[in-house]
Design an enzyme around this catalytic site. Sequence first.
Site, PDB file in Angstrom:
ATOM      1  N   HIS A 222       7.284 -27.106   0.430  1.00  0.00           N
ATOM      2  CA  HIS A 222       6.518 -28.139  -0.261  1.00  0.00           C
ATOM      3  C   HIS A 222       5.403 -27.521  -1.098  1.00  0.00           C
ATOM      4  O   HIS A 222       4.440 -28.196  -1.443  1.00  0.00           O
ATOM      5  CB  HIS A 222       5.946 -29.130   0.769  1.00  0.00           C
ATOM      6  CG  HIS A 222       7.027 -29.752   1.600  1.00  0.00           C
ATOM      7  ND1 HIS A 222       7.624 -30.951   1.279  1.00  0.00           N
ATOM      8  CD2 HIS A 222       7.670 -29.292   2.704  1.00  0.00           C
ATOM      9  CE1 HIS A 222       8.570 -31.221   2.177  1.00  0.00           C
ATOM     10  NE2 HIS A 222       8.623 -30.230   3.047  1.00  0.00           N
TER      11      HIS A 222
ATOM     12  N   LYS B 183     -13.928   2.114  -2.817  1.00  0.00           N
ATOM     13  CA  LYS B 183     -14.732   2.485  -1.641  1.00  0.00           C
ATOM     14  C   LYS B 183     -15.982   3.236  -2.077  1.00  0.00           C
ATOM     15  O   LYS B 183     -17.078   2.983  -1.617  1.00  0.00           O
ATOM     16  CB  LYS B 183     -13.927   3.413  -0.720  1.00  0.00           C
ATOM     17  CG  LYS B 183     -13.053   2.698   0.279  1.00  0.00           C
ATOM     18  CD  LYS B 183     -12.546   3.749   1.284  1.00  0.00           C
ATOM     19  CE  LYS B 183     -11.320   3.248   2.006  1.00  0.00           C
ATOM     20  NZ  LYS B 183     -10.687   4.264   2.822  1.00  0.00           N
TER      21      LYS B 183
ATOM     22  N   GLU C 234       0.831  -1.205   0.000  1.00  0.00           N
ATOM     23  CA  GLU C 234       0.000   0.000   0.000  1.00  0.00           C
ATOM     24  C   GLU C 234       0.870   1.262   0.000  1.00  0.00           C
ATOM     25  O   GLU C 234       0.464   2.310  -0.483  1.00  0.00           O
ATOM     26  CB  GLU C 234      -0.933  -0.010   1.223  1.00  0.00           C
ATOM     27  CG  GLU C 234      -2.251   0.675   0.960  1.00  0.00           C
ATOM     28  CD  GLU C 234      -3.325   0.377   2.003  1.00  0.00           C
ATOM     29  OE1 GLU C 234      -4.322  -0.263   1.663  1.00  0.00           O
ATOM     30  OE2 GLU C 234      -3.156   0.778   3.166  1.00  0.00           O
TER      31      GLU C 234
HETATM   32  O1  PA5 Z   1      -2.986   1.598   6.094  1.00  0.00           O
HETATM   33  C1  PA5 Z   1      -4.038   2.166   5.843  1.00  0.00           C
HETATM   34  O2  PA5 Z   1      -4.133   3.396   5.797  1.00  0.00           O
HETATM   35  C2  PA5 Z   1      -5.305   1.367   5.590  1.00  0.00           C
HETATM   36  O3  PA5 Z   1      -5.035   0.010   5.467  1.00  0.00           O
HETATM   37  C3  PA5 Z   1      -6.288   1.575   6.727  1.00  0.00           C
HETATM   38  O4  PA5 Z   1      -5.711   1.155   7.926  1.00  0.00           O
HETATM   39  C4  PA5 Z   1      -7.580   0.808   6.500  1.00  0.00           C
HETATM   40  O5  PA5 Z   1      -8.150   1.183   5.277  1.00  0.00           O
HETATM   41  C5  PA5 Z   1      -8.585   1.101   7.629  1.00  0.00           C
HETATM   42  O6  PA5 Z   1      -8.771   2.463   7.754  1.00  0.00           O
HETATM   43  P1  PA5 Z   1      -9.325   3.112   9.069  1.00  0.00           P
HETATM   44  O7  PA5 Z   1      -8.358   2.882  10.162  1.00  0.00           O
HETATM   45  O8  PA5 Z   1      -9.484   4.554   8.745  1.00  0.00           O
HETATM   46  O9  PA5 Z   1     -10.642   2.449   9.350  1.00  0.00           O
END
Ligand code: PA5
Length: 464
Positions: free
Chosen positions: A323, A437, A294
């Site tokens: 394996h 989203k 990410e």
């Molecule tokens: O690393 C990130 O920013 C994302 O993976 C968020 O943690 C995830 O989308 C959850 O978001 P939030 O903590 O706002 O609910």
Amino acid sequence: MSDRITLDYSRMLASVTDGRGIPESRLDALAGRFRDAHGDVERRRTAGELGFFALPYEQKVVEQIRSFADGLGQAYDTIVVLGIGGSALGTIALQNALLKPHWNELDGEGRDYFPRLYILDNVDPSTVGPLLDRLDPRTTLYNVISKSGTTAETMAQFMIVRERLRAALDDDHYRSHLIFTTDPERGVLRRLADQEGIATLPVPADVGGRFSVLSAVGLLPAAIAGIDIEALLAGAAAMDERCRTDDMFASPAGMFAALQHLAHTEHGAPTHVMMAYTDRLYSVADWFRQLWAESLGKQHDRAGAEVFRGPTPVKALGATDQHSQVQLYMEGPFDKTITFLAVRDTALDVAIPEVYGDVDELSYLGGRTLGELLDAERQATAAALASRGRMNMTIELPRIDAHALGQLIMMLQIATVYAGVFYDVDPLDQPGVELGKQLTYGLMGRKGFEAPRLDEGDVPRVVK
Ligand code: PA5
């Protein structure tokens, strides 16, 4: 024995990978580039853009978490984390590494009377429903974790849990079974906390989800379950100190980031496998997979040009995946690096009985231990890969404890921001998840959002 974690990168080099790895001469050029990357990161840190660096030193927050945890821990027999992505993966990694194996199956005495810990990380009704049905709301604490305070999955989990609590408890008491960990000012969770009088802990505004495990996000559930959060933070601080150098060869995070980037961009290896040689660190590889993907997978560079960059992180488990995956790693395309996670001192071990001494195929195992077998398999796999020209490196922990895990988490977080500089992308944003989203909101009927519309000609073609 040293308390430090180490990074052995010898098998990333051309000299031990049949000429396929990184030539020694490139390392010096790389060290020059690293000096600039380090300067850039230090500047951003000083400017307050990289809030995760400050987390190991937030003494007041730790005291707040301690007093919450000490007051609550014994009052509930179960804690459930409602969250997803960066609000869940770090805590799962802490749980699997630092709590006794099979924690939730142990009785009270086996858990030293600390609560069971469940972390949802999804909205699959086939697992969420049966878990919630099994728990007694009267003895369960629900920690709702969302930085934004709006994430659909977490909010849906929360709405279900709140109604179950209200059905089981009276209006005054349901609140004491909820704690929100969220942004100090923004988001609907913050608003609800104020309206309904629910206790909260902050996720600092300058710390994003995937860099938040050392904030209240990971620390509160960890502390309630009895994990030594002070040692975890001390380990993170020790790694931070180690990495405050512009000498790449002395910086585990710098070395890791620079080698992975070079392997990708100059040696055709965009796939970065993290292979834990212990079940207890497999979830660290899962947490890292999110952090690396990410943070570094981006359409645009920092100047806004379209570049479509990023490595592909993969998790693997030794010896299990010998394996399953290692055939591919040994003989498939030269498009991977493998990072092994190893442990120097495995406190828990199991002896293999000395039986079948007269059976050649088995007698070598008798009198040894499972830990010895697992470690021999790791060493053999690393050597075999290198002999076939496959770049690999090993991160070794002195043991699996909170201090070592704090070091590892901090090392990989710092490496991620260095890698952001090398790839020239912003490691802190995630614009690519937004569209999905918004379309989900549309499909679920949220006001102001549209469901996806198919282009003309984009008709489903289904094999039935
Ligand atoms: O690393 C990130 O920013 C994302 O993976 C968020 O943690 C995830 O989308 C959850 O978001 P939030 O903590 O706002 O609910």
